[in-house]
Design a protein around this motif. Sequence first.
Motif, PDB file in Angstrom:
ATOM      1  N   THR A 285       0.859  -1.185   0.000  1.00 18.74           N
ATOM      2  CA  THR A 285       0.000   0.000   0.000  1.00 18.74           C
ATOM      3  C   THR A 285       0.894   1.234   0.000  1.00 18.74           C
ATOM      4  O   THR A 285       2.076   1.165   0.365  1.00 18.74           O
ATOM      5  CB  THR A 285      -0.920   0.077   1.237  1.00 18.74           C
ATOM      6  N   PRO A 286       0.350   2.402  -0.348  1.00 22.17           N
ATOM      7  CA  PRO A 286       1.142   3.637  -0.246  1.00 22.17           C
ATOM      8  C   PRO A 286       1.500   3.963   1.205  1.00 22.17           C
ATOM      9  O   PRO A 286       0.939   3.403   2.149  1.00 22.17           O
ATOM     10  CB  PRO A 286       0.198   4.700  -0.836  1.00 22.17           C
ATOM     11  N   TYR A 287       2.392   4.907   1.346  1.00 21.33           N
ATOM     12  CA  TYR A 287       2.849   5.378   2.658  1.00 21.33           C
ATOM     13  C   TYR A 287       1.683   6.073   3.371  1.00 21.33           C
ATOM     14  O   TYR A 287       1.110   7.034   2.842  1.00 21.33           O
ATOM     15  CB  TYR A 287       3.998   6.358   2.434  1.00 21.33           C
ATOM     16  N   PRO A 288       1.282   5.605   4.563  1.00 17.32           N
ATOM     17  CA  PRO A 288       0.051   6.119   5.166  1.00 17.32           C
ATOM     18  C   PRO A 288       0.198   7.373   6.017  1.00 17.32           C
ATOM     19  O   PRO A 288      -0.812   7.943   6.446  1.00 17.32           O
ATOM     20  CB  PRO A 288      -0.402   4.949   6.051  1.00 17.32           C
ATOM     21  N   TRP A 289       1.419   7.856   6.268  1.00 15.86           N
ATOM     22  CA  TRP A 289       1.610   8.977   7.189  1.00 15.86           C
ATOM     23  C   TRP A 289       1.517  10.339   6.515  1.00 15.86           C
ATOM     24  O   TRP A 289       1.293  11.335   7.182  1.00 15.86           O
ATOM     25  CB  TRP A 289       2.954   8.850   7.910  1.00 15.86           C
ATOM     26  N   GLN A 290       1.708  10.405   5.216  1.00 14.28           N
ATOM     27  CA  GLN A 290       1.641  11.674   4.511  1.00 14.28           C
ATOM     28  C   GLN A 290       0.241  11.842   3.926  1.00 14.28           C
ATOM     29  O   GLN A 290      -0.164  11.075   3.058  1.00 14.28           O
ATOM     30  CB  GLN A 290       2.693  11.722   3.394  1.00 14.28           C
ATOM     31  N   GLY A 291      -0.492  12.847   4.400  1.00 11.66           N
ATOM     32  CA  GLY A 291      -1.856  13.049   3.935  1.00 11.66           C
ATOM     33  C   GLY A 291      -1.907  13.774   2.609  1.00 11.66           C
ATOM     34  O   GLY A 291      -2.538  14.826   2.491  1.00 11.66           O
ATOM     35  N   VAL A 292      -1.247  13.226   1.601  1.00 12.31           N
ATOM     36  CA  VAL A 292      -1.156  13.893   0.300  1.00 12.31           C
ATOM     37  C   VAL A 292      -2.264  13.454  -0.652  1.00 12.31           C
ATOM     38  O   VAL A 292      -2.411  14.026  -1.724  1.00 12.31           O
ATOM     39  CB  VAL A 292       0.216  13.641  -0.354  1.00 12.31           C
ATOM     40  N   THR A 293      -3.026  12.442  -0.307  1.00 13.36           N
ATOM     41  CA  THR A 293      -4.140  12.006  -1.148  1.00 13.36           C
ATOM     42  C   THR A 293      -5.410  11.982  -0.299  1.00 13.36           C
ATOM     43  O   THR A 293      -5.348  11.868   0.937  1.00 13.36           O
ATOM     44  CB  THR A 293      -3.903  10.595  -1.713  1.00 13.36           C
ATOM     45  N   PRO A 294      -6.572  12.072  -0.932  1.00 11.84           N
ATOM     46  CA  PRO A 294      -7.823  11.953  -0.168  1.00 11.84           C
ATOM     47  C   PRO A 294      -7.885  10.663   0.629  1.00 11.84           C
ATOM     48  O   PRO A 294      -8.375  10.650   1.766  1.00 11.84           O
ATOM     49  CB  PRO A 294      -8.897  12.007  -1.254  1.00 11.84           C
ATOM     50  N   LEU A 295      -7.389   9.553   0.066  1.00 10.24           N
ATOM     51  CA  LEU A 295      -7.468   8.271   0.771  1.00 10.24           C
ATOM     52  C   LEU A 295      -6.663   8.288   2.062  1.00 10.24           C
ATOM     53  O   LEU A 295      -7.159   7.861   3.111  1.00 10.24           O
ATOM     54  CB  LEU A 295      -6.980   7.141  -0.131  1.00 10.24           C
ATOM     55  N   THR A 296      -5.412   8.777   2.013  1.00  9.23           N
ATOM     56  CA  THR A 296      -4.616   8.782   3.237  1.00  9.23           C
ATOM     57  C   THR A 296      -5.206   9.730   4.279  1.00  9.23           C
ATOM     58  O   THR A 296      -5.191   9.432   5.475  1.00  9.23           O
ATOM     59  CB  THR A 296      -3.152   9.161   2.946  1.00  9.23           C
ATOM     60  N   ARG A 297      -5.762  10.860   3.824  1.00  9.45           N
ATOM     61  CA  ARG A 297      -6.392  11.786   4.778  1.00  9.45           C
ATOM     62  C   ARG A 297      -7.627  11.150   5.414  1.00  9.45           C
ATOM     63  O   ARG A 297      -7.833  11.259   6.631  1.00  9.45           O
ATOM     64  CB  ARG A 297      -6.748  13.097   4.087  1.00  9.45           C
ATOM     65  N   GLU A 298      -8.439  10.486   4.607  1.00 12.68           N
ATOM     66  CA  GLU A 298      -9.630   9.824   5.148  1.00 12.68           C
ATOM     67  C   GLU A 298      -9.244   8.713   6.113  1.00 12.68           C
ATOM     68  O   GLU A 298      -9.901   8.519   7.151  1.00 12.68           O
ATOM     69  CB  GLU A 298     -10.466   9.258   3.992  1.00 12.68           C
ATOM     70  N   PHE A 299      -8.183   7.975   5.783  1.00 13.79           N
ATOM     71  CA  PHE A 299      -7.710   6.925   6.681  1.00 13.79           C
ATOM     72  C   PHE A 299      -7.261   7.506   8.019  1.00 13.79           C
ATOM     73  O   PHE A 299      -7.634   7.017   9.087  1.00 13.79           O
ATOM     74  CB  PHE A 299      -6.566   6.166   6.011  1.00 13.79           C
ATOM     75  N   GLN A 300      -6.450   8.550   7.970  1.00 12.19           N
ATOM     76  CA  GLN A 300      -5.977   9.157   9.211  1.00 12.19           C
ATOM     77  C   GLN A 300      -7.137   9.679  10.055  1.00 12.19           C
ATOM     78  O   GLN A 300      -7.154   9.502  11.282  1.00 12.19           O
ATOM     79  CB  GLN A 300      -4.992  10.287   8.885  1.00 12.19           C
ATOM     80  N   GLU A 301      -8.112  10.302   9.406  1.00 12.62           N
ATOM     81  CA  GLU A 301      -9.284  10.792  10.135  1.00 12.62           C
ATOM     82  C   GLU A 301     -10.080   9.637  10.737  1.00 12.62           C
ATOM     83  O   GLU A 301     -10.584   9.729  11.862  1.00 12.62           O
ATOM     84  CB  GLU A 301     -10.172  11.607   9.190  1.00 12.62           C
TER      85      GLU A 301
END
Length: 384
Positions: A285-301
Motif C-alpha cells: 500500500t502507499p505510505y500512510p503517514w503523509q496526507g497527500v491524497t484523499p485516501l490517506t487523509r480519510e484513513f488518518q481521520e
Amino acid sequence: MSTRDTAGDISRRSCLIGLSAPLVLPHAVQAQAAAGKDILIGRTLPQSGPMVPVVTGFIEGEVAAIKDANDRGGIYGRPIKLVFADDAFDGQRALQNAKDLVEKQGVIALFGVIGTEPVAATLPYAAEKRIPMIAAYTGSPALRVKPHPTFFTTQASYIDELAKIVRTLVTLQSLRIAIAYQDNGFGKLLLPYAQKAITDQGGTVTGAVAVENSGGNAVAQAKALAALRPNAVILIAAGPSVVAWVKACKANIGIPVYTFSLSASVGTVKQLGEDARGLAVARVTPYPWQGVTPLTREFQESMRRNGNLPVDYDRFLGYINARVLIEGLRAAGRDPTPQSLVAGMERLGRLDLGGYALSYSPTNHHGSPYVDITVIGPEGKPMK
C-alpha cells in the motif's frame, strides 16, 4: 470461538474478538443509522495462537472503515456486520469455519481470510458454492495460477514483492544475495521464485537456508550464511521466525535484510524493538503517514475517529480492503447476494479510492500490483 459451538453461541460470541488489544465489535461493525437487515460478511482468521499479533492491525483498520460506512447509513440503508470465527491459522479449521459461516450463519461473502494455507483450503469450497472471497491476506502465486470465479484480491502478489526487492538490491549493486526461507509451505513455495528472480536480474544466489517456524535454528543458520559472504539476505517468513532471524542476522552477519509486507507487521516490529531498525520491507500500500491524497487523509481521520488508533501499514491495508468490499457491496445493489456481489466486483472497473487505484473486470480479479520499499527507522517507524 469454535465453529462447533451451537448457532446461538456463535451468534452471541461472534461479536467479540480475542486480540492482544481487545475489540468490542457490535458497535464497531453494526449500524447506528441503518434500519435495514444486516448484510452478513464472514471472517475466518486467527483469534488464537502465535499469529494473533500479526493480524490485530488489519482487523482494526477493517472495522474502522466498516463502522464509518455504517454510520453514514450502510449500504442502501442496511448495515454491514462482520461475523468472526477462529481458525488459529489452520487450513482445515478455516475450511470448516467457512462452511459454518455460509451454511449456518448465512454470510454472503468471505472477507479477509489470512494466510496461504487457510485461503488455499477454503478457495475450492468458495468456488463450488459460488461464494465471493474478497481481500485475502496472501500474495501466494499458487493461488493465482488459474482464474477462480469468485476470488478477488486487493494486494500485489509475492512475485511482485520479490521482483521489487531484487530490482532494488541490483540497483544498489548488492548482487550477492542469500535467502532465508521459513521451513513450511509458504517458504518452500517462494524459494524457487526468489532464486529465479535473483539470477534473472543478474544477481548471484550465494546460499539458501531453512529457518524453523519457531526460529529455533536461526542463529545456526545465520552463521552458516555468514561464511558465504552475501551482500544482503531476502527473508521469506512470517510470525515468530521473523523476529528470531532478524536478531540472529544482525548479531552474526550484519548485512541488510529484505522481507515481505506480511513479514513486518506492527506486532512483529514491536517484538523486534531496536533490532527492527534497518529492516527493508516491501509494502503493498502507499505510505500512510503523509496526507497527500484523499485516501490517506480519510484513513488518518478514521483512525482518530475510531479510538485514536495508530496510523500504520497494517491498519491502512485493512482499511483499504474494507473500502474495496464496501464498493463491491454498493455495486451489488440493494439486496446483495453472493452472485450479485461477484457481478458487482467485476463491474467496478478502475476503482479510485482517492489517489490509489485498483482495477477489476470479468477477466481480472486481482486489483493491484503496487509495491514500494520502506526501511524501518527509529522507534519502529518506516521511512521512505
